[in-house]
Design a protein around this motif. Structure first.
Motif, PDB file in Angstrom:
ATOM      1  N   MET A  88       0.857  -1.183   0.000  1.00 47.83           N
ATOM      2  CA  MET A  88       0.000   0.000   0.000  1.00 47.83           C
ATOM      3  C   MET A  88       0.890   1.227   0.000  1.00 47.83           C
ATOM      4  SD  MET A  88      -1.399  -0.177   3.916  1.00 47.83           S
ATOM      5  CE  MET A  88      -2.651   0.969   3.535  1.00 47.83           C
ATOM      6  N   VAL A  89       0.336   2.347  -0.415  1.00 50.20           N
ATOM      7  CA  VAL A  89       1.085   3.594  -0.460  1.00 50.20           C
ATOM      8  C   VAL A  89       0.683   4.434   0.743  1.00 50.20           C
ATOM      9  CG1 VAL A  89       1.562   5.680  -1.784  1.00 50.20           C
ATOM     10  CG2 VAL A  89       1.249   3.496  -2.968  1.00 50.20           C
ATOM     11  N   GLY A  90       1.673   4.800   1.564  1.00 55.07           N
ATOM     12  CA  GLY A  90       1.428   5.639   2.731  1.00 55.07           C
ATOM     13  C   GLY A  90       1.239   7.093   2.327  1.00 55.07           C
ATOM     14  N   ASP A  91       0.899   7.929   3.269  1.00 48.76           N
ATOM     15  CA  ASP A  91       0.680   9.347   2.974  1.00 48.76           C
ATOM     16  C   ASP A  91       1.947  10.039   2.480  1.00 48.76           C
ATOM     17  OD1 ASP A  91       1.942   9.344   5.456  1.00 48.76           O
ATOM     18  OD2 ASP A  91       0.894  11.127   6.129  1.00 48.76           O
ATOM     19  N   SER A  92       3.101   9.434   2.729  1.00 50.53           N
ATOM     20  CA  SER A  92       4.371   9.984   2.250  1.00 50.53           C
ATOM     21  C   SER A  92       4.568   9.720   0.761  1.00 50.53           C
ATOM     22  CB  SER A  92       5.530   9.343   3.014  1.00 50.53           C
ATOM     23  OG  SER A  92       5.582   7.954   2.716  1.00 50.53           O
ATOM     24  N   GLY A  93       3.754   8.826   0.199  1.00 49.52           N
ATOM     25  CA  GLY A  93       3.927   8.404  -1.183  1.00 49.52           C
ATOM     26  C   GLY A  93       4.798   7.174  -1.307  1.00 49.52           C
ATOM     27  N   ASN A  94       5.330   6.688  -0.186  1.00 53.24           N
ATOM     28  CA  ASN A  94       6.197   5.517  -0.192  1.00 53.24           C
ATOM     29  C   ASN A  94       5.393   4.237   0.036  1.00 53.24           C
ATOM     30  OD1 ASN A  94       8.704   6.907  -0.532  1.00 53.24           O
ATOM     31  ND2 ASN A  94       8.536   7.556   1.609  1.00 53.24           N
ATOM     32  N   VAL A  95       5.876   3.162  -0.554  1.00 52.09           N
ATOM     33  CA  VAL A  95       5.212   1.864  -0.423  1.00 52.09           C
ATOM     34  C   VAL A  95       5.594   1.217   0.902  1.00 52.09           C
ATOM     35  CG1 VAL A  95       5.012  -0.461  -1.393  1.00 52.09           C
ATOM     36  CG2 VAL A  95       5.117   1.524  -2.916  1.00 52.09           C
ATOM     37  N   LYS A  96       4.583   0.708   1.585  1.00 48.78           N
ATOM     38  CA  LYS A  96       4.810  -0.120   2.767  1.00 48.78           C
ATOM     39  C   LYS A  96       4.164  -1.473   2.483  1.00 48.78           C
ATOM     40  CE  LYS A  96       1.187   2.473   5.176  1.00 48.78           C
ATOM     41  NZ  LYS A  96       0.865   3.247   6.371  1.00 48.78           N
ATOM     42  N   THR A  97       4.848  -2.523   2.869  1.00 51.87           N
ATOM     43  CA  THR A  97       4.390  -3.879   2.595  1.00 51.87           C
ATOM     44  C   THR A  97       4.022  -4.539   3.907  1.00 51.87           C
ATOM     45  OG1 THR A  97       5.809  -4.030   0.647  1.00 51.87           O
ATOM     46  CG2 THR A  97       5.028  -6.103   1.596  1.00 51.87           C
ATOM     47  N   ARG A  98       2.801  -4.971   3.990  1.00 54.24           N
ATOM     48  CA  ARG A  98       2.313  -5.642   5.196  1.00 54.24           C
ATOM     49  C   ARG A  98       2.383  -7.144   4.989  1.00 54.24           C
ATOM     50  NH1 ARG A  98      -0.356  -2.036   8.725  1.00 54.24           N
ATOM     51  NH2 ARG A  98      -0.729  -0.006   7.805  1.00 54.24           N
ATOM     52  N   GLY A  99       3.020  -7.834   5.942  1.00 56.73           N
ATOM     53  CA  GLY A  99       3.121  -9.286   5.907  1.00 56.73           C
ATOM     54  C   GLY A  99       2.117  -9.884   6.874  1.00 56.73           C
ATOM     55  N   PHE A 100       1.313 -10.814   6.360  1.00 52.64           N
ATOM     56  CA  PHE A 100       0.287 -11.435   7.199  1.00 52.64           C
ATOM     57  C   PHE A 100       0.200 -12.918   6.864  1.00 52.64           C
ATOM     58  CE2 PHE A 100      -1.641  -9.855   3.365  1.00 52.64           C
ATOM     59  CZ  PHE A 100      -2.516 -10.849   2.963  1.00 52.64           C
ATOM     60  N   CYS A 101      -0.408 -13.660   7.753  1.00 52.40           N
ATOM     61  CA  CYS A 101      -0.522 -15.093   7.554  1.00 52.40           C
ATOM     62  C   CYS A 101      -1.623 -15.395   6.539  1.00 52.40           C
ATOM     63  CB  CYS A 101      -0.839 -15.793   8.876  1.00 52.40           C
ATOM     64  SG  CYS A 101      -1.047 -17.583   8.678  1.00 52.40           S
ATOM     65  N   PRO A 102      -1.315 -16.179   5.499  1.00 48.70           N
ATOM     66  CA  PRO A 102      -2.336 -16.519   4.519  1.00 48.70           C
ATOM     67  C   PRO A 102      -3.372 -17.519   5.051  1.00 48.70           C
ATOM     68  CG  PRO A 102      -0.284 -17.629   3.970  1.00 48.70           C
ATOM     69  CD  PRO A 102      -0.006 -16.719   5.139  1.00 48.70           C
ATOM     70  N   THR A 103      -3.059 -18.179   6.166  1.00 47.72           N
ATOM     71  CA  THR A 103      -3.987 -19.148   6.741  1.00 47.72           C
ATOM     72  C   THR A 103      -4.952 -18.495   7.720  1.00 47.72           C
ATOM     73  OG1 THR A 103      -2.339 -20.904   6.490  1.00 47.72           O
ATOM     74  CG2 THR A 103      -4.156 -21.321   8.033  1.00 47.72           C
ATOM     75  N   CYS A 104      -4.413 -17.808   8.736  1.00 45.68           N
ATOM     76  CA  CYS A 104      -5.286 -17.239   9.772  1.00 45.68           C
ATOM     77  C   CYS A 104      -5.546 -15.749   9.587  1.00 45.68           C
ATOM     78  CB  CYS A 104      -4.719 -17.510  11.164  1.00 45.68           C
ATOM     79  SG  CYS A 104      -3.177 -16.637  11.550  1.00 45.68           S
ATOM     80  N   GLY A 105      -4.779 -15.092   8.709  1.00 45.51           N
ATOM     81  CA  GLY A 105      -5.000 -13.674   8.418  1.00 45.51           C
ATOM     82  C   GLY A 105      -4.364 -12.705   9.394  1.00 45.51           C
ATOM     83  N   SER A 106      -3.674 -13.199  10.404  1.00 42.45           N
ATOM     84  CA  SER A 106      -3.076 -12.311  11.402  1.00 42.45           C
ATOM     85  C   SER A 106      -2.014 -11.409  10.783  1.00 42.45           C
ATOM     86  CB  SER A 106      -2.400 -13.116  12.513  1.00 42.45           C
ATOM     87  OG  SER A 106      -3.306 -13.910  13.202  1.00 42.45           O
ATOM     88  N   MET A 125       5.699  -5.482   8.952  1.00 42.83           N
ATOM     89  CA  MET A 125       5.610  -4.504   7.877  1.00 42.83           C
ATOM     90  C   MET A 125       7.022  -4.075   7.511  1.00 42.83           C
ATOM     91  SD  MET A 125       3.120  -1.140   7.669  1.00 42.83           S
ATOM     92  CE  MET A 125       3.495  -0.702   9.342  1.00 42.83           C
ATOM     93  N   THR A 126       7.259  -3.907   6.200  1.00 46.44           N
ATOM     94  CA  THR A 126       8.518  -3.375   5.696  1.00 46.44           C
ATOM     95  C   THR A 126       8.210  -2.145   4.850  1.00 46.44           C
ATOM     96  OG1 THR A 126       8.479  -4.857   3.771  1.00 46.44           O
ATOM     97  CG2 THR A 126       9.696  -5.619   5.733  1.00 46.44           C
ATOM     98  N   PHE A 127       9.257  -1.374   4.558  1.00 41.74           N
ATOM     99  CA  PHE A 127       9.071  -0.084   3.898  1.00 41.74           C
ATOM    100  C   PHE A 127      10.060   0.065   2.752  1.00 41.74           C
ATOM    101  CE2 PHE A 127       8.326  -0.052   8.407  1.00 41.74           C
ATOM    102  CZ  PHE A 127       7.041   0.446   8.505  1.00 41.74           C
ATOM    103  N   ALA A 128       9.562   0.351   1.548  1.00 40.85           N
ATOM    104  CA  ALA A 128      10.447   0.525   0.388  1.00 40.85           C
ATOM    105  C   ALA A 128      11.457   1.639   0.627  1.00 40.85           C
ATOM    106  CB  ALA A 128       9.620   0.809  -0.864  1.00 40.85           C
ATOM    107  N   ALA A 129      11.031   2.714   1.280  1.00 43.26           N
ATOM    108  CA  ALA A 129      11.916   3.855   1.522  1.00 43.26           C
ATOM    109  C   ALA A 129      12.907   3.600   2.657  1.00 43.26           C
ATOM    110  CB  ALA A 129      11.096   5.106   1.830  1.00 43.26           C
ATOM    111  N   ARG A 130      12.668   2.591   3.464  1.00 40.84           N
ATOM    112  CA  ARG A 130      13.550   2.244   4.592  1.00 40.84           C
ATOM    113  C   ARG A 130      13.766   0.742   4.625  1.00 40.84           C
ATOM    114  NH1 ARG A 130      14.435   5.628   8.990  1.00 40.84           N
ATOM    115  NH2 ARG A 130      16.120   4.101   9.261  1.00 40.84           N
TER     116      ARG A 130
END
Length: 138
Positions: free
Chosen positions: A63-81, A85-90
């Protein structure tokens, strides 16, 4: 050196071990965190990325944060938890959800970010420094 930070998703399919100490512990009230958490904020611990080892296969959502940078959220594909999160800019950072820790009592929030998006019913520690947006990195 303290004990590693360990944790993962609700079903145990995605796990992590972090050998470093948190750089910061944040209660974030941005709308993205509200949507993902289903409540008024999300609680995160930020670490140096190279101190973390992820085990299992997480699903990812960019997803794109308000800064315009992409942040990637990692979640479980089984339980959805939501787990991390990682950040393209950092690329040197990773954050984990406080509730995903095996010992959530290790979480001690230091700041509140995006307080401008907070709700009166979401009661956070009034003694914590509050920022209307993300403060600049040191």
């Amino acid at each position: 050196m303290s004990l590693p930070y360990t944790g993962g998703c609700a079903c145990g399919a995605v796990r992590y071990v972090i050998t470093g100490e948190p750089l910061v512990a944040v209660d974030c009230q941005c709308r993205d965190c509200q949507h993902e958490s289903g409540t008024g904020h999300a609680s995160h611990l930020a670490f140096a990325r190279d101190s973390a080892r992820i085990e299992g296969e997480a699903a990812h959502w960019d997803m794109v944060g308000d800064s315009g940078n992409v942040k990637t959220r990692g979640f479980c594909p089984t339980c959805g938890s939501p787990v991390y999160m990682t950040f393209a800019a950092r690329p040197d950072l990773i954050t984990v959800r406080a509730a995903s820790l095996d010992d959530p009592s290790r979480y001690a929030p230091q700041i509140v970010t995006y307080a401008i998006s907070g709700h009166a019913w979401d009661h956070l520690d009034p003694a914590l420094p509050k920022f209307d947006v993300m403060p600049p990195a040191n």
